[in-house]
Write a protein that holds these residues in place. Structure first.
Motif, PDB file in Angstrom:
ATOM      1  N   GLU A 272       0.818  -1.220   0.000  1.00 35.07           N
ATOM      2  CA  GLU A 272       0.000   0.000   0.000  1.00 35.07           C
ATOM      3  C   GLU A 272       0.849   1.266   0.000  1.00 35.07           C
ATOM      4  O   GLU A 272       0.481   2.273  -0.606  1.00 35.07           O
ATOM      5  CB  GLU A 272      -0.976  -0.017   1.171  1.00 35.07           C
ATOM      6  CG  GLU A 272      -2.045  -1.087   1.030  1.00 35.07           C
ATOM      7  CD  GLU A 272      -2.717  -1.084  -0.348  1.00 35.07           C
ATOM      8  OE1 GLU A 272      -3.127  -0.006  -0.813  1.00 35.07           O
ATOM      9  OE2 GLU A 272      -2.800  -2.158  -0.968  1.00 35.07           O
ATOM     10  N   LYS A 276       0.657   4.040  -2.980  1.00 35.36           N
ATOM     11  CA  LYS A 276       0.478   5.472  -2.722  1.00 35.36           C
ATOM     12  C   LYS A 276       1.542   6.301  -3.430  1.00 35.36           C
ATOM     13  O   LYS A 276       1.253   7.355  -3.999  1.00 35.36           O
ATOM     14  CB  LYS A 276       0.528   5.743  -1.217  1.00 35.36           C
ATOM     15  CG  LYS A 276       0.322   7.227  -0.865  1.00 35.36           C
ATOM     16  CD  LYS A 276       0.410   7.457   0.627  1.00 35.36           C
ATOM     17  CE  LYS A 276       0.170   8.925   0.963  1.00 35.36           C
ATOM     18  NZ  LYS A 276       1.137   9.833   0.288  1.00 35.36           N
ATOM     19  N   GLU A 277       2.772   5.811  -3.408  1.00 28.62           N
ATOM     20  CA  GLU A 277       3.858   6.547  -4.065  1.00 28.62           C
ATOM     21  C   GLU A 277       3.636   6.622  -5.567  1.00 28.62           C
ATOM     22  O   GLU A 277       3.834   7.674  -6.192  1.00 28.62           O
ATOM     23  CB  GLU A 277       5.198   5.887  -3.763  1.00 28.62           C
ATOM     24  CG  GLU A 277       6.403   6.702  -4.216  1.00 28.62           C
ATOM     25  CD  GLU A 277       6.576   7.996  -3.448  1.00 28.62           C
ATOM     26  OE1 GLU A 277       7.241   8.914  -3.980  1.00 28.62           O
ATOM     27  OE2 GLU A 277       6.078   8.110  -2.306  1.00 28.62           O
ATOM     28  N   ASP A 280       0.953   9.127  -6.242  1.00 31.27           N
ATOM     29  CA  ASP A 280       1.479  10.472  -6.073  1.00 31.27           C
ATOM     30  C   ASP A 280       2.275  10.918  -7.293  1.00 31.27           C
ATOM     31  O   ASP A 280       2.184  12.077  -7.726  1.00 31.27           O
ATOM     32  CB  ASP A 280       2.376  10.538  -4.828  1.00 31.27           C
ATOM     33  CG  ASP A 280       1.586  10.581  -3.528  1.00 31.27           C
ATOM     34  OD1 ASP A 280       0.348  10.778  -3.596  1.00 31.27           O
ATOM     35  OD2 ASP A 280       2.198  10.415  -2.457  1.00 31.27           O
TER      36      ASP A 280
END
Length: 285
Positions: A272, A276-277, A280
């Protein structure tokens, strides 16, 4: 992070690499897992690959990653191959053992299959696949499809000898479901339901290009591109315009990267945090 004498390094070997998000994703994963590791890029092609790999053998590396155009060539410089990697004939992940041996694995197939089934909701056993590209990514993708019971896989490449070789390897090592399609022959697209682009066309210096003429796109087809930067290649944009479902290689990259971390460290990957990275990055953060 602070680099010290105990830091273990990972580098990605390939060319081009400007489009890669791997370093940010991997380093975010290392930080989330509390690992003293650092991932960076090394631009290298087949010509100097052996020199670089031999150097890494004697340095403070946990291993290295491999991408286009080196996934097949790198096998020549490794000491051992995981059985699935050997069958596929390509490696994207190399582990350096404590004894200094280099062991090849392939997590591309794992990442691709997980993304295709979980995110794309593709029924592999009841689908007919047409794949553009018979290099390292194409080998991994088509091999895992054969292993997982695909009904039929048509494979084409800019170089006919490459597609011929991959078809032969799949039919001998996995299941007799692959058939070669000569360069420029699009007739088998008529009976195909899932179209794969593993050719690299649409990324790097080939942005805006596509391996498939628009007139062969038909309603109900599913399109997958192993590229994820840009997030929608011309291949996917053309398909989306015709109302087809599309999926890029972001999930493939995420899941294969998580599998790499587990091979390099022996621990569980923080999926996770890595996801998320990647999100982003796509959002421009």
């Amino acid at each position: 992070m602070n680099i010290n004498i105990d830091t273990k390094f990972i580098t990605l070997l390939g060319d081009p690499l400007k489009q890669s998000f791997a370093a940010r994703m991997q380093n975010a994963g290392y930080e989330a897992a509390g690992l003293n590791m650092q991932y960076f890029y090394t631009v290298v092609d087949n010509e100097h690959l052996g020199d670089v790999v031999n150097g890494l053998r004697y340095m403070n590396f946990a291993g290295f990653a491999v991408t286009k155009p080196n996934k097949v060539k790198v096998l020549e410089y490794l000491d051992e191959l995981d059985p699935l990697c050997r069958k596929m004939g390509a490696s994207n992940t190399v582990v350096r053992t404590p004894e200094g041996k280099l062991v090849g694995y392939n997590t591309d197939g794992i990442g691709f299959y997980t993304s295709l089934v979980e995110e794309g909701k593709v029924d592999v056993e009841n689908s007919v696949f047409f794949c553009f590209g018979a290099g390292g990514a194409g080998r991994a993708m088509c091999s895992v499809l054969a292993y997982k019971g695909a009904k039929k896989i048509y494979i084409t490449d800019y170089f006919d000898e490459a597609s011929e070789s991959l078809v032969k390897d799949i039919n001998e090592n996995f299941a007799p479901v692959a058939e070669q399609v000569k360069k420029g022959d699009f007739s088998k697209l008529e009976e195909s339901t899932v179209i794969l682009n593993a050719s690299g066309i649409g990324m790097g210096s080939h942005i805006g290009e596509t391996p498939m003429p628009e007139e062969y796109i038909k309603e109900g087809m599913f399109f997958f591109d192993a590229c994820y930067n840009p997030d929608k290649t011309q291949f996917l944009l053309n398909a989306e315009k015709k109302g087809c479902k599309i999926l890029n290689g972001l999930g493939m990259s995420l899941y294969q990267g998580a599998a790499q971390i587990e091979l390099w460290t022996g621990g569980k990957a923080p999926v996770e945090a890595m996801r998320k990275e990647l999100l982003d990055i796509i959002a421009g953060k």
